[in-house]
Design a protein around this motif. Structure first.
Motif, mmCIF file in Angstrom:
data_model
loop_
_atom_site.group_PDB
_atom_site.id
_atom_site.type_symbol
_atom_site.label_atom_id
_atom_site.label_comp_id
_atom_site.label_asym_id
_atom_site.label_seq_id
_atom_site.Cartn_x
_atom_site.Cartn_y
_atom_site.Cartn_z
ATOM 1 N N THR A 1 -23.579 -22.104 6.605
ATOM 2 C CA THR A 1 -23.870 -23.427 7.152
ATOM 3 C C THR A 1 -25.280 -23.482 7.715
ATOM 4 O OG1 THR A 1 -21.550 -23.504 7.756
ATOM 5 C CG2 THR A 1 -22.941 -25.205 8.646
ATOM 6 N N GLY B 1 -26.105 -31.842 3.846
ATOM 7 C CA GLY B 1 -25.248 -32.096 5.004
ATOM 8 C C GLY B 1 -23.783 -32.158 4.627
ATOM 9 N N VAL B 2 -23.493 -32.783 3.481
ATOM 10 C CA VAL B 2 -22.098 -32.851 3.035
ATOM 11 C C VAL B 2 -21.583 -31.453 2.705
ATOM 12 C CG1 VAL B 2 -20.613 -33.683 1.181
ATOM 13 C CG2 VAL B 2 -22.214 -35.220 2.266
ATOM 14 N N VAL C 1 -17.756 -26.366 7.190
ATOM 15 C CA VAL C 1 -17.056 -26.460 8.477
ATOM 16 C C VAL C 1 -15.573 -26.748 8.246
ATOM 17 C CG1 VAL C 1 -16.981 -27.675 10.678
ATOM 18 C CG2 VAL C 1 -19.153 -27.121 9.665
ATOM 19 N N GLY C 2 -15.259 -27.491 7.189
ATOM 20 C CA GLY C 2 -13.847 -27.683 6.838
ATOM 21 C C GLY C 2 -13.168 -26.372 6.480
ATOM 22 N N ALA D 1 -22.592 -28.696 4.114
ATOM 23 C CA ALA D 1 -22.344 -28.032 5.401
ATOM 24 C C ALA D 1 -21.044 -28.513 6.021
ATOM 25 C CB ALA D 1 -23.522 -28.294 6.345
ATOM 26 N N ALA D 2 -20.740 -29.804 5.856
ATOM 27 C CA ALA D 2 -19.481 -30.327 6.395
ATOM 28 C C ALA D 2 -18.287 -29.700 5.682
ATOM 29 C CB ALA D 2 -19.453 -31.849 6.252
#
Lengths: 83, 88
Positions: free
Chosen positions: B48, B8-9, B15-16, B11-12
């Motif tokens: 992602t 999840g991190v 997104v950044g 994927a974050a």
């Protein structure tokens, strides 16, 4: 705030930015590209909401078909929007 | 639990990267810059989706990413053809 909520919030903010760009840009090809990017990110938002079938439909229609049709329309007409 | 959180991190972080690409989409002077930014967003979205499929532990979600990678290619193809040939 968990990681998943942060992901959803970031994706939704990016969708809004892409949609605002699609409205504001005067170069219509750039507006179509911004709309395609917003559509891609909307597909990611559907994916994050655990709806992969809707994400596939959105990717097929929004990203591929809509962009192709708009580019064909721009090719037949004018690229710049008049003031 | 730890594996899910690390995916999840990651994927974050992707997104950044998308935020930076949207910035280029906003300020890019030429249409080619914007097309490349959109293609970068395409690739980051596929990445992602694969990462989130690994995080959720469902193989069927990776298939969505594969279909997505195939379909997102088409829009880039049309924009590139328009940029190459122009109005004619």
């Amino acid at each position: 705030m968990s990681v998943w909520a942060a992901l959803q919030v970031m994706t939704l903010v990016l969708i809004v930015v892409g949609a605002a760009l699609a409205v504001r840009l005067k170069d219509l090809l750039a507006a179509v590209i911004a709309l395609a990017a917003a559509s891609l990110l909307l597909s990611l938002a559907f994916y994050l909401l655990q709806a992969p079938d809707v994400a596939i439909a959105e990717a097929g229609i929004g990203a591929a078909l809509t962009t192709a049709i708009y580019v064909l329309a721009i090719r037949k007409t004018h690229r710049k929007e008049e003031e | 639990m730890i594996a899910e959180l690390s995916f999840g991190v990651a994927a974050a972080v992707m997104v950044g990267f998308m935020v930076v690409s949207v910035l280029r989409l906003a300020i890019g002077p030429t249409a080619a810059d914007r097309a490349v930014a959109m293609d970068t967003i395409n690739t980051l979205v596929v990445t992602t989706m694969v990462l989130l499929g690994a995080a959720f532990g469902q193989v069927v979600l990776v298939d969505v990413a594969i279909v997505y990678a195939l379909l997102s290619f088409i829009s880039t193809l049309y924009i590139a053809r328009y940029l190459e040939k122009g109005a004619r």
